[in-house]
Design a protein around this motif. Structure first.
Motif, PDB file in Angstrom:
ATOM      1  N   UNK A  98      57.522 -38.379  44.174  1.00  0.00           N
ATOM      2  CA  UNK A  98      58.593 -37.505  43.691  1.00  0.00           C
ATOM      3  C   UNK A  98      59.559 -37.162  44.825  1.00  0.00           C
ATOM      4  N   UNK A  99      60.784 -36.881  44.455  1.00  0.00           N
ATOM      5  CA  UNK A  99      61.795 -36.507  45.438  1.00  0.00           C
ATOM      6  C   UNK A  99      61.400 -35.201  46.136  1.00  0.00           C
ATOM      7  N   UNK A 100      61.865 -35.036  47.341  1.00  0.00           N
ATOM      8  CA  UNK A 100      61.576 -33.825  48.105  1.00  0.00           C
ATOM      9  C   UNK A 100      62.545 -32.719  47.695  1.00  0.00           C
ATOM     10  N   UNK A 101      62.017 -31.678  47.044  1.00  0.00           N
ATOM     11  CA  UNK A 101      62.864 -30.582  46.572  1.00  0.00           C
ATOM     12  C   UNK A 101      62.878 -29.407  47.541  1.00  0.00           C
ATOM     13  N   UNK A 102      61.906 -29.345  48.438  1.00  0.00           N
ATOM     14  CA  UNK A 102      61.821 -28.290  49.431  1.00  0.00           C
ATOM     15  C   UNK A 102      60.973 -28.810  50.577  1.00  0.00           C
ATOM     16  N   UNK A 103      60.918 -28.071  51.665  1.00  0.00           N
ATOM     17  CA  UNK A 103      60.106 -28.513  52.791  1.00  0.00           C
ATOM     18  C   UNK A 103      58.645 -28.576  52.366  1.00  0.00           C
ATOM     19  N   UNK A 126      56.042 -45.670  50.028  1.00  0.00           N
ATOM     20  CA  UNK A 126      56.284 -45.066  48.722  1.00  0.00           C
ATOM     21  C   UNK A 126      57.573 -44.227  48.705  1.00  0.00           C
ATOM     22  N   UNK A 127      58.315 -44.246  49.805  1.00  0.00           N
ATOM     23  CA  UNK A 127      59.587 -43.543  49.830  1.00  0.00           C
ATOM     24  C   UNK A 127      60.651 -44.371  49.125  1.00  0.00           C
ATOM     25  N   UNK A 128      61.743 -43.716  48.787  1.00  0.00           N
ATOM     26  CA  UNK A 128      62.856 -44.403  48.127  1.00  0.00           C
ATOM     27  C   UNK A 128      63.700 -45.157  49.152  1.00  0.00           C
ATOM     28  N   UNK A 129      64.567 -46.022  48.654  1.00  0.00           N
ATOM     29  CA  UNK A 129      65.432 -46.835  49.504  1.00  0.00           C
ATOM     30  C   UNK A 129      66.787 -46.153  49.688  1.00  0.00           C
ATOM     31  N   UNK A 130      67.277 -46.186  50.911  1.00  0.00           N
ATOM     32  CA  UNK A 130      68.633 -45.718  51.194  1.00  0.00           C
ATOM     33  C   UNK A 130      68.908 -44.306  50.721  1.00  0.00           C
ATOM     34  N   UNK A 131      70.081 -44.101  50.159  1.00  0.00           N
ATOM     35  CA  UNK A 131      70.484 -42.756  49.737  1.00  0.00           C
ATOM     36  C   UNK A 131      69.659 -42.239  48.565  1.00  0.00           C
ATOM     37  N   UNK A 184      63.997 -47.079  54.469  1.00  0.00           N
ATOM     38  CA  UNK A 184      63.352 -46.046  53.673  1.00  0.00           C
ATOM     39  C   UNK A 184      63.793 -44.668  54.169  1.00  0.00           C
ATOM     40  N   UNK A 185      63.998 -43.749  53.222  1.00  0.00           N
ATOM     41  CA  UNK A 185      64.458 -42.411  53.587  1.00  0.00           C
ATOM     42  C   UNK A 185      63.692 -41.344  52.810  1.00  0.00           C
ATOM     43  N   UNK A 186      63.675 -40.172  53.396  1.00  0.00           N
ATOM     44  CA  UNK A 186      63.148 -39.008  52.687  1.00  0.00           C
ATOM     45  C   UNK A 186      63.804 -37.771  53.298  1.00  0.00           C
ATOM     46  N   UNK A 187      64.345 -36.926  52.430  1.00  0.00           N
ATOM     47  CA  UNK A 187      65.003 -35.724  52.933  1.00  0.00           C
ATOM     48  C   UNK A 187      65.785 -35.035  51.837  1.00  0.00           C
ATOM     49  N   UNK A 188      66.592 -34.089  52.248  1.00  0.00           N
ATOM     50  CA  UNK A 188      67.313 -33.308  51.252  1.00  0.00           C
ATOM     51  C   UNK A 188      68.588 -32.733  51.856  1.00  0.00           C
ATOM     52  N   UNK A 189      69.484 -32.371  50.943  1.00  0.00           N
ATOM     53  CA  UNK A 189      70.741 -31.717  51.300  1.00  0.00           C
ATOM     54  C   UNK A 189      70.758 -30.346  50.635  1.00  0.00           C
ATOM     55  N   UNK A 190      71.152 -29.336  51.369  1.00  0.00           N
ATOM     56  CA  UNK A 190      71.307 -27.985  50.830  1.00  0.00           C
ATOM     57  C   UNK A 190      72.675 -27.452  51.255  1.00  0.00           C
ATOM     58  N   UNK A 191      73.089 -26.350  50.651  1.00  0.00           N
ATOM     59  CA  UNK A 191      74.375 -25.775  51.037  1.00  0.00           C
ATOM     60  C   UNK A 191      74.389 -24.279  50.768  1.00  0.00           C
ATOM     61  N   UNK A 192      75.333 -23.614  51.414  1.00  0.00           N
ATOM     62  CA  UNK A 192      75.518 -22.179  51.235  1.00  0.00           C
ATOM     63  C   UNK A 192      76.939 -21.841  51.667  1.00  0.00           C
ATOM     64  N   UNK A 193      77.342 -20.620  51.435  1.00  0.00           N
ATOM     65  CA  UNK A 193      78.658 -20.179  51.903  1.00  0.00           C
ATOM     66  C   UNK A 193      78.574 -19.841  53.381  1.00  0.00           C
ATOM     67  N   UNK A 194      79.484 -20.391  54.155  1.00  0.00           N
ATOM     68  CA  UNK A 194      79.529 -20.128  55.580  1.00  0.00           C
ATOM     69  C   UNK A 194      80.648 -19.182  55.944  1.00  0.00           C
ATOM     70  N   UNK A 195      81.016 -19.161  57.207  1.00  0.00           N
ATOM     71  CA  UNK A 195      82.079 -18.295  57.677  1.00  0.00           C
ATOM     72  C   UNK A 195      83.429 -18.659  57.102  1.00  0.00           C
ATOM     73  N   UNK A 196      84.283 -17.662  56.934  1.00  0.00           N
ATOM     74  CA  UNK A 196      85.638 -17.851  56.389  1.00  0.00           C
ATOM     75  C   UNK A 196      85.612 -18.522  55.014  1.00  0.00           C
ATOM     76  N   UNK A 242      64.799 -38.114  57.163  1.00  0.00           N
ATOM     77  CA  UNK A 242      64.047 -39.044  58.001  1.00  0.00           C
ATOM     78  C   UNK A 242      64.340 -40.473  57.550  1.00  0.00           C
ATOM     79  N   UNK A 243      64.679 -41.337  58.505  1.00  0.00           N
ATOM     80  CA  UNK A 243      64.999 -42.739  58.241  1.00  0.00           C
ATOM     81  C   UNK A 243      63.932 -43.620  58.893  1.00  0.00           C
ATOM     82  N   UNK A 244      63.466 -44.625  58.181  1.00  0.00           N
ATOM     83  CA  UNK A 244      62.448 -45.536  58.710  1.00  0.00           C
ATOM     84  C   UNK A 244      63.027 -46.952  58.729  1.00  0.00           C
ATOM     85  N   UNK A 245      63.114 -47.527  59.953  1.00  0.00           N
ATOM     86  CA  UNK A 245      63.698 -48.847  60.150  1.00  0.00           C
ATOM     87  C   UNK A 245      62.614 -49.833  60.612  1.00  0.00           C
ATOM     88  N   UNK A 246      62.263 -50.838  59.809  1.00  0.00           N
ATOM     89  CA  UNK A 246      61.323 -51.859  60.283  1.00  0.00           C
ATOM     90  C   UNK A 246      62.069 -52.885  61.127  1.00  0.00           C
TER      91      UNK A 246
END
Length: 368
Positions: free
Chosen positions: A105-110, A136-141, A237-249, A259-263
């Motif tokens: 399954x995709x990584x939804x949180x740490x 067992x990780x997904x490919x690319x993006x 192979x990749x595994x990770x996530x993108x998050x966002x929030x309101x920043x300054x201004x 994490x990227x895995x290159x054979x």
């Protein structure tokens, strides 16, 4: 007005003159500001970690794979026997090919813990991820979890969705693009960085002209020297996530942790020894309000970046390329008492992961 600063016979008060000088240097309070990655990371550090002075660019030298030999094989054997006793059906599936080796399954949180150990299996040209969690990780993006977009800061929902997509485009252009992996200049990725960040522009110019440990393209981009190394296949192979929030201004601040895995194998024809170079990057981008920050359309300001590498060369003189070590060379640059880290363990924050390498020294990777 005379030389004394008078106009219509009246002098300018000292406090007004001081304010005029400040605004002449800094600009008026409402004028757009030029973004600075250094200023941004310092501001965040002072707010979030006031007692811990850390550099605005955090870098840990490459971490070589440790050659654990029969010790690891013994542990694997004990583990397999234990599983055979507890779940004989599952273990028999490993030998009959019936076990579930599908994507996880995709990584939804740490995650709360590192991925389980795999049976010791040697990777091959046809199966370069064999024997690693990345199998067992997904490919690319596809391995990068994207959040749902909603109106945030100065952006509408549609604008946030575009910013998230462009942030993922940056990751693809910097760490997955075939040309960049072969050592080409990452023009598409650089085009997504706000060109008005003078410190970042200086860093990029220096990094590709005369790379050093501080100004190293590997901080942001994955590049291999094709005279020494070639990638096995065209899958990362990749595994990770993108998050966002309101920043300054009112900016939309996007955080990426992937994490990227290159054979890879040797560049020489006929080479069949395969190892995996593992790179984890945490990059924070700010999609700024152009009314408040000097920026260009569809570009983001670089807030901060951290990187951790395994099997990428264990010194500061790689010339801006990932330099995997094959055969007997693995671990040769590593101190004998170096700490051990699992490069697939995403339950540890990047900050804690980098702390595991004291004074920027190389550490041992428990697996690759």
């Amino acid at each position: 007005m005379n030389a004394g600063g008078e106009k219509n016979g009246s002098s300018v008060p000292d406090e007004e003159w001081d304010r005029f000088l400040r605004e002449s240097v800094d600009g008026t309070p409402d004028a757009p500001k030029e973004p600075s990655a250094r200023a941004r990371i310092v501001a965040r550090r002072l707010r979030d970690e006031p007692a811990e002075p850390t550099p605005w660019r955090t870098y840990t030298p490459a971490r070589p794979k440790r050659r654990t030999g029969w010790y690891l094989a013994g542990l694997v054997a004990v583990f397999a026997l234990l599983l055979l006793a507890l779940a004989p059906g599952q273990v028999s599936g490993w030998f009959t090919g019936e076990a579930d080796h599908g994507p996880i399954a995709m990584e939804s949180a740490r995650p709360q813990q590192p991925p389980p150990s795999e049976l010791a299996q040697r990777p091959t040209l046809d199966e370069p991820f064999k024997g690693s969690p990345a199998e067992r990780w997904a490919d690319g993006t596809a391995g990068i979890t994207m959040p749902a977009a909603k109106a945030t800061g100065w952006m509408s929902e549609a604008q946030v969705a575009r910013a998230l997509g462009r942030s993922r485009d940056f990751l693809a252009a910097s760490s997955l693009d075939a040309g960049v992996l072969r050592g080409e200049r990452p023009a598409e990725a650089i085009a997504l960085i706000n060109p008005h960040q003078r410190d970042v522009e200086d860093f990029l110019a220096t990094a590709f002209r005369a790379p050093t440990a501080e100004n190293d393209p590997l901080l942001l981009f994955s590049r291999f020297d094709t005279t020494r190394t070639r990638l096995v296949g065209d899958v990362v192979k990749t595994r990770g996530r993108i998050t966002y929030r309101e920043g300054g201004k009112g900016a939309v601040q996007v955080s990426t942790d992937v994490t990227y895995v290159y054979p890879v194998t040797r560049a020489a024809a006929g080479s069949d020894e395969i190892i995996r170079t593992i790179v984890r990057r945490e990059i924070v981008l700010s999609w700024d309000d152009p009314a408040k920050v000097i920026t260009e359309r569809d570009t983001a300001s670089l807030v901060s970046y951290k990187v951790d590498m395994t099997n990428g060369g264990c010194d500061d003189h790689t010339g801006g390329y990932l330099i995997p070590e094959f055969g007997a060379g693995q671990g040769s640059a590593r101190p004998s008492d170096a700490p051990e880290v699992d490069p697939y363990d995403r339950s540890m924050s990047m900050t804690d992961l980098l702390r595991a390498s004291p004074d920027g020294e190389c550490v041992t990777a428990s697996r690759s």
